[in-house]
Design a protein around this motif. Structure first.
Motif, PDB file in Angstrom:
ATOM      1  N   TYR A 190       0.034   6.943   2.615  1.00 24.67           N
ATOM      2  CA  TYR A 190      -1.072   7.817   2.669  1.00 24.67           C
ATOM      3  C   TYR A 190      -1.799   8.318   1.463  1.00 24.67           C
ATOM      4  O   TYR A 190      -3.085   8.323   1.362  1.00 24.67           O
ATOM      5  CB  TYR A 190      -0.703   9.298   3.298  1.00 24.67           C
ATOM      6  CG  TYR A 190       0.268   9.025   4.401  1.00 24.67           C
ATOM      7  CD1 TYR A 190      -0.130   8.233   5.538  1.00 24.67           C
ATOM      8  CD2 TYR A 190       1.280   9.894   4.731  1.00 24.67           C
ATOM      9  CE1 TYR A 190       0.731   8.118   6.626  1.00 24.67           C
ATOM     10  CE2 TYR A 190       2.152   9.875   5.893  1.00 24.67           C
ATOM     11  CZ  TYR A 190       1.660   8.923   6.668  1.00 24.67           C
ATOM     12  OH  TYR A 190       2.425   8.626   7.991  1.00 24.67           O
TER      13      TYR A 190
ATOM     14  N   ARG B 273      -4.984   0.985   5.736  1.00 26.82           N
ATOM     15  CA  ARG B 273      -3.691   0.119   5.901  1.00 26.82           C
ATOM     16  C   ARG B 273      -2.334   0.839   6.008  1.00 26.82           C
ATOM     17  O   ARG B 273      -2.320   1.952   5.524  1.00 26.82           O
ATOM     18  CB  ARG B 273      -3.561  -1.081   4.807  1.00 26.82           C
ATOM     19  CG  ARG B 273      -4.678  -1.852   4.650  1.00 26.82           C
ATOM     20  CD  ARG B 273      -4.757  -2.782   3.701  1.00 26.82           C
ATOM     21  NE  ARG B 273      -3.453  -3.359   3.427  1.00 26.82           N
ATOM     22  CZ  ARG B 273      -3.239  -4.537   2.172  1.00 26.82           C
ATOM     23  NH1 ARG B 273      -4.541  -4.709   1.641  1.00 26.82           N
ATOM     24  NH2 ARG B 273      -2.086  -4.967   2.056  1.00 26.82           N
ATOM     25  N   ASN B 274      -1.317   0.253   6.671  1.00 24.76           N
ATOM     26  CA  ASN B 274      -0.244   1.031   6.837  1.00 24.76           C
ATOM     27  C   ASN B 274       1.165   0.093   6.607  1.00 24.76           C
ATOM     28  O   ASN B 274       2.181   0.320   6.617  1.00 24.76           O
ATOM     29  CB  ASN B 274       0.154   1.441   8.108  1.00 24.76           C
ATOM     30  CG  ASN B 274       0.436   0.346   9.231  1.00 24.76           C
ATOM     31  OD1 ASN B 274       0.000  -0.839   8.913  1.00 24.76           O
ATOM     32  ND2 ASN B 274       1.238   0.709  10.297  1.00 24.76           N
TER      33      ASN B 274
ATOM     34  N   ASN C 274      -3.713   4.874   0.470  1.00 25.79           N
ATOM     35  CA  ASN C 274      -5.075   4.829   1.199  1.00 25.79           C
ATOM     36  C   ASN C 274      -6.082   5.237   0.364  1.00 25.79           C
ATOM     37  O   ASN C 274      -7.356   4.685   0.668  1.00 25.79           O
ATOM     38  CB  ASN C 274      -4.869   5.549   2.539  1.00 25.79           C
ATOM     39  CG  ASN C 274      -3.904   4.934   3.537  1.00 25.79           C
ATOM     40  OD1 ASN C 274      -3.431   5.538   4.562  1.00 25.79           O
ATOM     41  ND2 ASN C 274      -3.533   3.644   3.582  1.00 25.79           N
TER      42      ASN C 274
ATOM     43  N   CYS D 169      -6.562  -0.496  -0.029  1.00 24.21           N
ATOM     44  CA  CYS D 169      -5.453   0.025   0.821  1.00 24.21           C
ATOM     45  C   CYS D 169      -6.158   1.112   1.942  1.00 24.21           C
ATOM     46  O   CYS D 169      -5.320   1.733   2.693  1.00 24.21           O
ATOM     47  CB  CYS D 169      -4.686   0.721  -0.124  1.00 24.21           C
ATOM     48  SG  CYS D 169      -3.374  -0.478  -0.722  1.00 24.21           S
ATOM     49  N   SER D 170      -7.185   1.211   1.987  1.00 20.57           N
ATOM     50  CA  SER D 170      -8.121   2.218   2.970  1.00 20.57           C
ATOM     51  C   SER D 170      -7.637   1.639   4.239  1.00 20.57           C
ATOM     52  O   SER D 170      -7.881   0.492   4.761  1.00 20.57           O
ATOM     53  CB  SER D 170      -9.347   2.361   2.769  1.00 20.57           C
ATOM     54  OG  SER D 170     -10.057   3.080   3.710  1.00 20.57           O
TER      55      SER D 170
ATOM     56  N   CYS E 203       0.689  -1.269  -0.055  1.00 23.44           N
ATOM     57  CA  CYS E 203      -0.095  -0.026  -0.163  1.00 23.44           C
ATOM     58  C   CYS E 203       1.002   1.338   0.020  1.00 23.44           C
ATOM     59  O   CYS E 203       0.524   2.057   0.699  1.00 23.44           O
ATOM     60  CB  CYS E 203      -0.871   0.141   1.060  1.00 23.44           C
ATOM     61  SG  CYS E 203      -2.339  -1.348   0.975  1.00 23.44           S
TER      62      CYS E 203
END
Length: 440
Positions: A164, A176-177, A167, A173-174, A79
């Protein structure tokens, strides 16, 4: 003929026999700006930070290395859909130390490979990009028992990612890190055509930034002095350099091809401009729309007119050699005279190490100094400032005649006609170097 053929096949197969040492397999990197995560790590692996993992090479692994070595790195998309910098480092850790931190001053490290990730979308194939480096010179490190009796040898894999944008721009990918996945292995074999007679390693700089988003827009301020001491004469020393400019805003350093200069004891030894090749072969890995690759193939002249490196490519490892270096102090100067860092943003990330013969490991004797020499060209004065105080400056003509001297931190060229002059500068601590300036 049959009697001759069989021994040839056996000998040939011995030369071509390969061993693969798997160091990391699909380790997950996380947001480089966030607090270090607590997710489990693979066996025998340490997470030094969200952006770096390390693992100690076992004695069995070190003993399996032969004189031909290829380093392979694969970075997989998660991501982060932007181009990022990553690298591979060797860490020399005091023998028997079970773990360490990034800031452990007893650990000596040097960078053996750097790469720029492509703009990847994890939902679009290919989702992984390979990087490969020839690192035959590492055999003399891995096989050096004197070194191994003092240090354990660890391998670090690094990629600084940020989630960012992904995301909101990459499906799935919302929130997620996790940013990238990384795999690293060495492939080694015996090759009679490869010769490496080094018996020492001298780490100098490891991912050391020049400017680092903190200085000015004035050219002439990107100068790094590396001072080192040799306890005995070093035969056939070879210096390895990895460097990349960064700063992506308008006029950012990564989009401006600038001349880089390297001098050793005031003699210029290397000059180059990073990049300058077509990035089209890497388009296939840049699956996320971006402003660099665009929608259509570009000509080689278009690429070479501006690029310093290609997203999805390995950064070149540059090197130079000299016949010998005597015992005592030496100064290596690295400079990018025209770098300006528009908007006070950007940095040049520099790594450097030396290998040689007949020189004991002497890592504790390396020191660095940042020096600013500006303005250059000048109509009158040249200011010199740095982390060490200026003790003496001589202004010389290009043929070596001393024109004037001062103990001030600036050189006055007002009285001289337009042309090129040499400043011979002595700093506190005995560091001495020369620098070319132009009087307008």
């Amino acid at each position: 003929m049959k009697k001759l053929l069989l021994p040839f096949i056996i000998i040939s197969s011995l030369f071509n026999s390969q061993t693969t040492i798997n160091v990391f397999s699909q380790v997950i990197f996380y947001d480089g700006y966030a607090n270090t995560v607590t997710q489990p790590v693979p066996a025998n692996t340490i997470r030094l930070a969200n952006f770096r993992y390390t693992r100690k090479l076992t004695d069995a692994e070190l003993n399996s290395f032969q004189n031909k070595i290829t380093l392979n790195v694969n970075i997989g998309a998660l991501c982060d859909n932007y181009d990022r910098i990553g690298g591979v480092h060797i860490a020399l850790v005091p023998k028997g130390q079970a773990s360490y931190t990034l800031n452990d001053t007893q650990v000596k490290r040097f960078e053996i490979g750097r790469y720029i990730t492509p703009f990847m979308n994890k939902n679009i194939s290919p989702t992984e990009v390979p990087y490969s480096y020839e690192v035959n010179n590492l055999y003399s490190v891995f096989s050096n028992m004197t070194l191994r009796n003092t240090y354990d040898i660890w391998v670090e894999l690094d990629v600084f990612g940020v989630p960012y944008a992904a995301n909101t721009q990459v499906a799935g990918c919302s929130g997620r890190n996790d940013v990238f996945a990384g795999t690293l292995n060495f492939v080694t074999s015996s090759d009679p055509s490869v010769s490496s007679s080094f018996n020492t390693i001298l780490p100098m700089l490891d991912s050391d930034p020049l400017n680092n988003y903190a200085n000015t827009d004035v050219s002439g301020q990107t100068v790094r002095l590396v001072n080192f001491n040799l306890s005995q004469t070093a035969a056939n020393p070879k210096f390895f350099i990895v460097t990349t400019p960064h700063g992506a805003n308008s006029g950012g350093e990564e989009y401006v091809r600038r001349q880089n200069y390297v001098s050793l004891d005031n003699a210029q030894v290397l000059t180059f401009k990073p990049g300058g090749k077509s990035c089209e072969p890497y388009r296939m890995y840049n699956t996320q729309p971006n402003g660099i690759y665009g929608n259509y193939a570009q000509s080689e002249s278009w690429w070479t007119s501006w690029n310093n490196w290609c997203p999805g490519d390995a950064v070149p490892i540059r090197s130079f050699s000299v016949a010998s270096l005597s015992a005592g102090n030496h100064t290596l100067k690295y400079e990018v005279p025209t770098a300006v860092f528009n908007g006070q943003q950007g940095q040049i990330v520099l790594s450097m190490y030396m290998q040689s013969q007949n020189q004991n490991l002497s890592v504790q004797d390396v020191a660095t100094t940042d020096v600013s020499i500006y303005p250059n060209p000048t109509a009158d004065y040249v200011q010199i400032k740095g982390s060490k105080k200026v003790k003496h400056i001589s202004i010389l003509s290009v043929d070596g005649r001393t024109l004037s001297e001062t103990v001030d931190s600036k050189a006055d060229l007002t009285a001289y006609p337009a042309g090129t002059y040499i400043l011979d500068v002595l700093l506190e601590g005995g560091v001495r170097f020369s620098h070319k300036v132009i009087k307008k």
